[in-house]
Design a protein around this motif. Structure first.
Motif, PDB file in Angstrom:
ATOM      1  N   LEU A  50       1.008  -1.274   0.055  1.00 43.64           N
ATOM      2  CA  LEU A  50       0.061   0.044   0.261  1.00 43.64           C
ATOM      3  C   LEU A  50       0.927   1.132   0.021  1.00 43.64           C
ATOM      4  O   LEU A  50       1.995   1.134   0.241  1.00 43.64           O
ATOM      5  N   PHE A  51       0.260   2.296  -0.506  1.00 44.92           N
ATOM      6  CA  PHE A  51       0.724   3.721  -0.376  1.00 44.92           C
ATOM      7  C   PHE A  51      -0.236   4.613  -0.280  1.00 44.92           C
ATOM      8  O   PHE A  51      -1.397   4.617  -0.653  1.00 44.92           O
ATOM      9  N   ILE A  52       0.383   5.868   0.398  1.00 48.20           N
ATOM     10  CA  ILE A  52      -0.632   6.785   0.525  1.00 48.20           C
ATOM     11  C   ILE A  52       0.120   8.184  -0.187  1.00 48.20           C
ATOM     12  O   ILE A  52       1.053   8.394   0.149  1.00 48.20           O
ATOM     13  N   ALA A  53      -0.797   8.684  -1.107  1.00 45.05           N
ATOM     14  CA  ALA A  53      -0.196   9.897  -1.672  1.00 45.05           C
ATOM     15  C   ALA A  53      -1.377  11.066  -1.813  1.00 45.05           C
ATOM     16  O   ALA A  53      -2.414  10.734  -2.248  1.00 45.05           O
ATOM     17  N   THR A  54      -0.842  12.313  -1.123  1.00 42.64           N
ATOM     18  CA  THR A  54      -1.976  13.312  -1.307  1.00 42.64           C
ATOM     19  C   THR A  54      -1.566  14.093  -2.607  1.00 42.64           C
ATOM     20  O   THR A  54      -0.169  14.622  -2.707  1.00 42.64           O
ATOM     21  N   VAL A  55      -2.567  14.258  -3.374  1.00 45.33           N
ATOM     22  CA  VAL A  55      -2.321  14.920  -4.734  1.00 45.33           C
ATOM     23  C   VAL A  55      -3.426  16.118  -4.986  1.00 45.33           C
ATOM     24  O   VAL A  55      -4.540  16.010  -4.440  1.00 45.33           O
ATOM     25  N   PRO A  56      -3.134  17.248  -5.713  1.00 52.87           N
ATOM     26  CA  PRO A  56      -4.012  18.284  -5.789  1.00 52.87           C
ATOM     27  C   PRO A  56      -5.263  17.655  -6.801  1.00 52.87           C
ATOM     28  O   PRO A  56      -5.142  16.817  -7.568  1.00 52.87           O
ATOM     29  N   SER A  57      -6.402  18.242  -6.647  1.00 59.35           N
ATOM     30  CA  SER A  57      -7.652  17.968  -7.505  1.00 59.35           C
ATOM     31  C   SER A  57      -7.646  18.561  -8.579  1.00 59.35           C
ATOM     32  O   SER A  57      -6.914  19.772  -8.657  1.00 59.35           O
ATOM     33  N   GLY A  58      -8.407  18.337  -9.554  1.00 59.13           N
ATOM     34  CA  GLY A  58      -8.286  19.125 -10.705  1.00 59.13           C
ATOM     35  C   GLY A  58      -7.598  18.840 -11.887  1.00 59.13           C
ATOM     36  O   GLY A  58      -7.631  19.756 -12.985  1.00 59.13           O
ATOM     37  N   ARG A  59      -6.740  17.771 -11.920  1.00 60.13           N
ATOM     38  CA  ARG A  59      -5.911  17.556 -12.942  1.00 60.13           C
ATOM     39  C   ARG A  59      -6.527  16.670 -13.894  1.00 60.13           C
ATOM     40  O   ARG A  59      -7.376  15.743 -13.520  1.00 60.13           O
ATOM     41  N   THR A  60      -6.235  16.685 -15.251  1.00 56.87           N
ATOM     42  CA  THR A  60      -6.675  15.898 -16.250  1.00 56.87           C
ATOM     43  C   THR A  60      -6.413  14.336 -15.874  1.00 56.87           C
ATOM     44  O   THR A  60      -7.344  13.363 -16.023  1.00 56.87           O
ATOM     45  N   ALA A  61      -4.997  14.155 -15.833  1.00 60.01           N
ATOM     46  CA  ALA A  61      -4.808  12.604 -15.428  1.00 60.01           C
ATOM     47  C   ALA A  61      -3.679  12.661 -14.270  1.00 60.01           C
ATOM     48  O   ALA A  61      -2.981  13.652 -14.169  1.00 60.01           O
ATOM     49  N   TYR A  62      -3.528  11.522 -13.736  1.00 58.67           N
ATOM     50  CA  TYR A  62      -2.585  11.382 -12.680  1.00 58.67           C
ATOM     51  C   TYR A  62      -1.930  10.052 -12.946  1.00 58.67           C
ATOM     52  O   TYR A  62      -2.419   8.912 -13.081  1.00 58.67           O
ATOM     53  N   GLY A  63      -0.571  10.248 -12.980  1.00 63.58           N
ATOM     54  CA  GLY A  63       0.332   9.079 -13.417  1.00 63.58           C
ATOM     55  C   GLY A  63       1.073   8.427 -12.078  1.00 63.58           C
ATOM     56  O   GLY A  63       1.400   9.286 -11.354  1.00 63.58           O
ATOM     57  N   GLU A  65       3.766   5.901 -10.909  1.00 61.48           N
ATOM     58  CA  GLU A  65       5.012   4.780 -11.090  1.00 61.48           C
ATOM     59  C   GLU A  65       5.690   4.347  -9.992  1.00 61.48           C
ATOM     60  O   GLU A  65       6.173   5.239  -9.024  1.00 61.48           O
ATOM     61  N   VAL A  66       5.984   3.033  -9.744  1.00 63.18           N
ATOM     62  CA  VAL A  66       6.728   2.370  -8.712  1.00 63.18           C
ATOM     63  C   VAL A  66       7.868   1.842  -9.422  1.00 63.18           C
ATOM     64  O   VAL A  66       8.002   1.121 -10.348  1.00 63.18           O
ATOM     65  N   ALA A  67       9.203   2.080  -8.873  1.00 62.16           N
ATOM     66  CA  ALA A  67      10.294   1.871  -9.334  1.00 62.16           C
ATOM     67  C   ALA A  67      10.507   2.312 -10.368  1.00 62.16           C
ATOM     68  O   ALA A  67      10.021   3.351 -10.972  1.00 62.16           O
ATOM     69  N   HIS A  68      10.782   1.273 -11.386  1.00 60.33           N
ATOM     70  CA  HIS A  68      11.158   1.670 -12.837  1.00 60.33           C
ATOM     71  C   HIS A  68      10.149   0.883 -13.759  1.00 60.33           C
ATOM     72  O   HIS A  68      10.010   0.556 -15.187  1.00 60.33           O
ATOM     73  N   ARG A  69       8.733   0.546 -13.264  1.00 64.37           N
ATOM     74  CA  ARG A  69       7.816  -0.285 -13.783  1.00 64.37           C
ATOM     75  C   ARG A  69       6.975   0.637 -14.673  1.00 64.37           C
ATOM     76  O   ARG A  69       6.286   0.047 -15.444  1.00 64.37           O
ATOM     77  N   GLY A  70       7.165   1.868 -14.918  1.00 67.64           N
ATOM     78  CA  GLY A  70       6.378   2.456 -15.923  1.00 67.64           C
ATOM     79  C   GLY A  70       5.204   3.343 -15.166  1.00 67.64           C
ATOM     80  O   GLY A  70       4.861   2.758 -14.326  1.00 67.64           O
ATOM     81  N   LYS A  71       4.721   4.453 -15.980  1.00 70.71           N
ATOM     82  CA  LYS A  71       3.395   4.856 -15.236  1.00 70.71           C
ATOM     83  C   LYS A  71       2.101   4.391 -15.628  1.00 70.71           C
ATOM     84  O   LYS A  71       2.023   3.824 -16.689  1.00 70.71           O
ATOM     85  N   VAL A  72       1.072   4.324 -14.741  1.00 72.26           N
ATOM     86  CA  VAL A  72      -0.240   4.196 -15.268  1.00 72.26           C
ATOM     87  C   VAL A  72      -0.938   5.106 -14.769  1.00 72.26           C
ATOM     88  O   VAL A  72      -0.923   5.810 -13.627  1.00 72.26           O
ATOM     89  N   PHE A  73      -1.854   5.554 -15.716  1.00 72.66           N
ATOM     90  CA  PHE A  73      -2.705   6.760 -15.438  1.00 72.66           C
ATOM     91  C   PHE A  73      -4.143   6.382 -15.013  1.00 72.66           C
ATOM     92  O   PHE A  73      -4.401   5.588 -15.615  1.00 72.66           O
ATOM     93  N   TYR A  74      -4.595   7.252 -14.414  1.00 64.32           N
ATOM     94  CA  TYR A  74      -6.103   7.487 -13.440  1.00 64.32           C
ATOM     95  C   TYR A  74      -6.534   8.400 -13.690  1.00 64.32           C
ATOM     96  O   TYR A  74      -5.663   9.730 -13.835  1.00 64.32           O
ATOM     97  N   THR A  75      -7.701   8.658 -13.779  1.00 68.87           N
ATOM     98  CA  THR A  75      -8.576   9.919 -13.718  1.00 68.87           C
ATOM     99  C   THR A  75      -8.734  10.410 -12.373  1.00 68.87           C
ATOM    100  O   THR A  75      -8.619   9.382 -11.425  1.00 68.87           O
ATOM    101  N   GLU A  76      -9.106  11.513 -11.804  1.00 64.85           N
ATOM    102  CA  GLU A  76      -9.486  11.807 -10.543  1.00 64.85           C
ATOM    103  C   GLU A  76     -10.634  11.134 -10.021  1.00 64.85           C
ATOM    104  O   GLU A  76     -10.584  10.394  -8.954  1.00 64.85           O
ATOM    105  N   LYS A  77     -11.557  10.709 -11.081  1.00 68.55           N
ATOM    106  CA  LYS A  77     -12.769   9.961 -10.516  1.00 68.55           C
ATOM    107  C   LYS A  77     -12.426   8.575  -9.984  1.00 68.55           C
ATOM    108  O   LYS A  77     -12.707   7.899  -9.190  1.00 68.55           O
ATOM    109  N   ASP A  78     -11.212   7.928 -10.944  1.00 67.70           N
ATOM    110  CA  ASP A  78     -10.702   6.634 -10.568  1.00 67.70           C
ATOM    111  C   ASP A  78     -10.046   6.738  -9.175  1.00 67.70           C
ATOM    112  O   ASP A  78     -10.355   5.719  -8.263  1.00 67.70           O
ATOM    113  N   LEU A  79      -9.527   7.653  -8.830  1.00 62.76           N
ATOM    114  CA  LEU A  79      -8.607   7.711  -7.592  1.00 62.76           C
ATOM    115  C   LEU A  79      -9.630   7.892  -6.606  1.00 62.76           C
ATOM    116  O   LEU A  79      -9.548   7.273  -5.371  1.00 62.76           O
ATOM    117  N   ARG A  80     -10.825   8.685  -6.553  1.00 59.49           N
ATOM    118  CA  ARG A  80     -11.661   8.879  -5.588  1.00 59.49           C
ATOM    119  C   ARG A  80     -12.623   7.806  -5.421  1.00 59.49           C
ATOM    120  O   ARG A  80     -13.022   7.582  -4.252  1.00 59.49           O
TER     121      ARG A  80
END
Length: 96
Positions: A50-63, A65-80
């Motif tokens: 698990l991890f906890i990250a506090t991010v600002p709202s209102g962004r189009t996408a949130y990437g 990335e863990v280690a060198h494994r590449g970014k996975v993108f999510y919408t704000e709706k996905d995160l909520r």
């Protein structure tokens, strides 16, 4: 974790970026836990971190990335909706 997953452990850095690639949060994986489906592990590498990250709202996408494994993108709706799950290997790929 087993061979090929040495970079995934408690303390591994998690980077969250926005749609432009700007880093908006840094976090770390917590201690892994065994994930079971009944009496059987649900994957060949049955650890969940698990991890906890506090991010600002209102962004189009949130990437994420863990280690060198590449970014996975999510919408704000996905995160909520807690739909942000990253997987290494999948149970359906098991042979046997």
């Amino acid at each position: 974790m087993g061979a090929g997953y040495e970079d995934i452990h408690a303390g591994t850095q998690v980077i969250v970026t926005d749609q432009s690639g700007e880093i908006i949060s840094l976090s770390k994986l917590t201690v892994g836990a065994l994930v079971l489906n009944g009496d059987e592990p649900i994957s060949e590498q049955p650890c969940s971190f698990l991890f906890i990250a506090t991010v600002p709202s209102g962004r189009t996408a949130y990437g994420i990335e863990v280690a060198h494994r590449g970014k996975v993108f999510y919408t704000e709706k996905d995160l909520r909706s807690s739909a942000a799950v990253l997987n290494l290997g999948f149970p359906e790929e098991r042979s046997g």
